[in-house]
Design an enzyme around this catalytic site. Structure first.
Site, PDB file in Angstrom:
ATOM      1  N   ARG A 136       0.844  -1.205   0.000  1.00 42.19           N
ATOM      2  CA  ARG A 136       0.000   0.000   0.000  1.00 42.19           C
ATOM      3  C   ARG A 136       0.876   1.251   0.000  1.00 42.19           C
ATOM      4  O   ARG A 136       1.902   1.298   0.672  1.00 42.19           O
ATOM      5  CB  ARG A 136      -0.891  -0.037   1.240  1.00 42.19           C
ATOM      6  CG  ARG A 136      -1.766   1.176   1.393  1.00 42.19           C
ATOM      7  CD  ARG A 136      -2.930   0.887   2.283  1.00 42.19           C
ATOM      8  NE  ARG A 136      -2.591   0.872   3.697  1.00 42.19           N
ATOM      9  CZ  ARG A 136      -3.498   0.684   4.652  1.00 42.19           C
ATOM     10  NH1 ARG A 136      -4.771   0.475   4.341  1.00 42.19           N
ATOM     11  NH2 ARG A 136      -3.140   0.696   5.914  1.00 42.19           N
ATOM     12  N   ARG A 173       3.157   4.110   4.623  1.00 41.05           N
ATOM     13  CA  ARG A 173       2.870   4.481   6.009  1.00 41.05           C
ATOM     14  C   ARG A 173       3.840   3.758   6.927  1.00 41.05           C
ATOM     15  O   ARG A 173       4.143   2.590   6.696  1.00 41.05           O
ATOM     16  CB  ARG A 173       1.436   4.070   6.368  1.00 41.05           C
ATOM     17  CG  ARG A 173       0.404   5.116   6.048  1.00 41.05           C
ATOM     18  CD  ARG A 173      -0.999   4.587   6.156  1.00 41.05           C
ATOM     19  NE  ARG A 173      -1.301   3.901   7.415  1.00 41.05           N
ATOM     20  CZ  ARG A 173      -2.514   3.462   7.751  1.00 41.05           C
ATOM     21  NH1 ARG A 173      -3.535   3.641   6.930  1.00 41.05           N
ATOM     22  NH2 ARG A 173      -2.716   2.859   8.890  1.00 41.05           N
TER      23      ARG A 173
HETATM   24  P1  AMP Z   1      -6.149   2.915  10.345  1.00 47.23           P
HETATM   25  O1  AMP Z   1      -5.723   3.939   9.333  1.00 47.23           O
HETATM   26  O2  AMP Z   1      -7.635   2.790  10.475  1.00 47.23           O
HETATM   27  O3  AMP Z   1      -5.484   1.573  10.113  1.00 47.23           O
HETATM   28  O4  AMP Z   1      -5.627   3.435  11.764  1.00 47.23           O
HETATM   29  C1  AMP Z   1      -4.267   3.690  12.022  1.00 47.23           C
HETATM   30  C2  AMP Z   1      -4.039   3.816  13.519  1.00 47.23           C
HETATM   31  O5  AMP Z   1      -4.831   4.912  14.045  1.00 47.23           O
HETATM   32  C3  AMP Z   1      -4.453   2.611  14.346  1.00 47.23           C
HETATM   33  O6  AMP Z   1      -3.450   1.592  14.385  1.00 47.23           O
HETATM   34  C4  AMP Z   1      -4.677   3.252  15.715  1.00 47.23           C
HETATM   35  O7  AMP Z   1      -3.442   3.545  16.367  1.00 47.23           O
HETATM   36  C5  AMP Z   1      -5.332   4.594  15.343  1.00 47.23           C
HETATM   37  N1  AMP Z   1      -6.809   4.465  15.250  1.00 47.23           N
HETATM   38  C6  AMP Z   1      -7.590   4.724  14.150  1.00 47.23           C
HETATM   39  N2  AMP Z   1      -8.884   4.511  14.417  1.00 47.23           N
HETATM   40  C7  AMP Z   1      -8.946   4.090  15.699  1.00 47.23           C
HETATM   41  C8  AMP Z   1     -10.008   3.684  16.564  1.00 47.23           C
HETATM   42  N3  AMP Z   1     -11.298   3.653  16.133  1.00 47.23           N
HETATM   43  N4  AMP Z   1      -9.701   3.328  17.818  1.00 47.23           N
HETATM   44  C9  AMP Z   1      -8.436   3.369  18.280  1.00 47.23           C
HETATM   45  N5  AMP Z   1      -7.377   3.703  17.523  1.00 47.23           N
HETATM   46  C10 AMP Z   1      -7.621   4.071  16.238  1.00 47.23           C
END
Ligand code: AMP
Length: 235
Positions: A136, A173
């Site tokens: 990605r 990322r």
């Molecule tokens: P994502 O882009 O959805 O994979 O999120 C990346 C990171 O953001 C995750 O690994 C968490 O550290 C944080 N994060 C995003 N959404 C949440 C959520 N709903 N609850 C807790 N941490 C979150």
């Protein structure tokens, strides 16, 4: 989901790399739905060094979850700002815990505006997830953060390393590197089953979308599952 007086809110649920972000982008681009990625908002806070950013930086870097109260406030604030603008609303990557699910469902249930909530469960096998996440690339412009995949024809950038949308550089990322990916998948597994049980207890509609397919087919299946028919969904 056939009640025309309600605004559908789709809770995109699935492990990192299951295609939630890509399907969200397609719904946003082709159907003009509104979309909140809490991960994206969290990354923006970190890159801008806000107070919240400093508070969540460590959790983000290590693939852990940030605190429930930060996420609930983020989602509720965003939902308030989206009042009556879209025919569909996607919450991508939240709720991820029961406390978040309770907070968000309680908010949606308390609003005068009628929301109908549907959990969309994206189902993919683990080997495919690791392959996808490590392939990605995202736009480094935090206002854009468009997501690409080097594996899928539809999701590849037109010019290598350059965002189709804004021309900024594409990067990997930090949390898409293999060791952090494994930690993120473990965190997901820990909460997934209890969240699904919680939704069943609350009688929230749950649909499953097989996400092992190329993204265009996943999108078709998603539309069929949500009973949405729209001729703008093809490019
Ligand atoms: P994502 O882009 O959805 O994979 O999120 C990346 C990171 O953001 C995750 O690994 C968490 O550290 C944080 N994060 C995003 N959404 C949440 C959520 N709903 N609850 C807790 N941490 C979150």
């Amino acid at each position: 989901m056939s009640d025309l007086s309600c605004t559908p809110v789709y809770l995109f649920f699935g492990p990192p790399g299951s295609g939630k972000g890509s399907i969200s982008q397609m719904c946003k681009d082709r159907l003009k739905w509104a979309h909140l990625s809490t991960g994206s908002v969290c990354r923006k806070h970190v890159s801008e060094g806000t107070q919240i950013g400093n508070q969540i930086d460590f959790a983000m870097k290590s693939g852990k979850l940030v605190s429930d109260s930060v996420i609930i406030d983020m989602v509720v604030e965003w939902l308030k700002s989206k009042d009556a603008v879209a025919s569909g609303i996607i919450l991508d990557g939240s709720p991820r815990t029961i406390a978040q699910a309770e907070g968000i469902l309680d908010y949606l249930g308390s609003e005068a505006k009628h929301y109908c909530v549907c959990v969309v469960n994206f189902d993919v096998n683990q080997a495919e997830l690791i392959r996808r996440l490590t392939s990605r690339r995202v736009c480094e412009n935090k206002e854009c953060e468009y997501v690409y995949s080097l594996l899928d024809e539809v999701l590849r950038p037109k010019i290598d390393g350059v965002c189709d949308k804004c021309g900024s550089r594409l990067v990997q990322r930090n949390d898409d590197k293999e060791d952090v990916v494994k930690a993120r998948l473990a965190v997901y597994e820990k909460h997934a089953q209890e969240l699904l049980n919680f939704y069943k207890q609350r009688e929230v509609v749950i649909i499953s979308v097989s996400a092992n397919l190329p993204i265009e087919e996943v999108f078709e299946n998603f539309l069929k599952e949500v009973g949405f028919c729209c001729d703008t969904h093809k490019k």
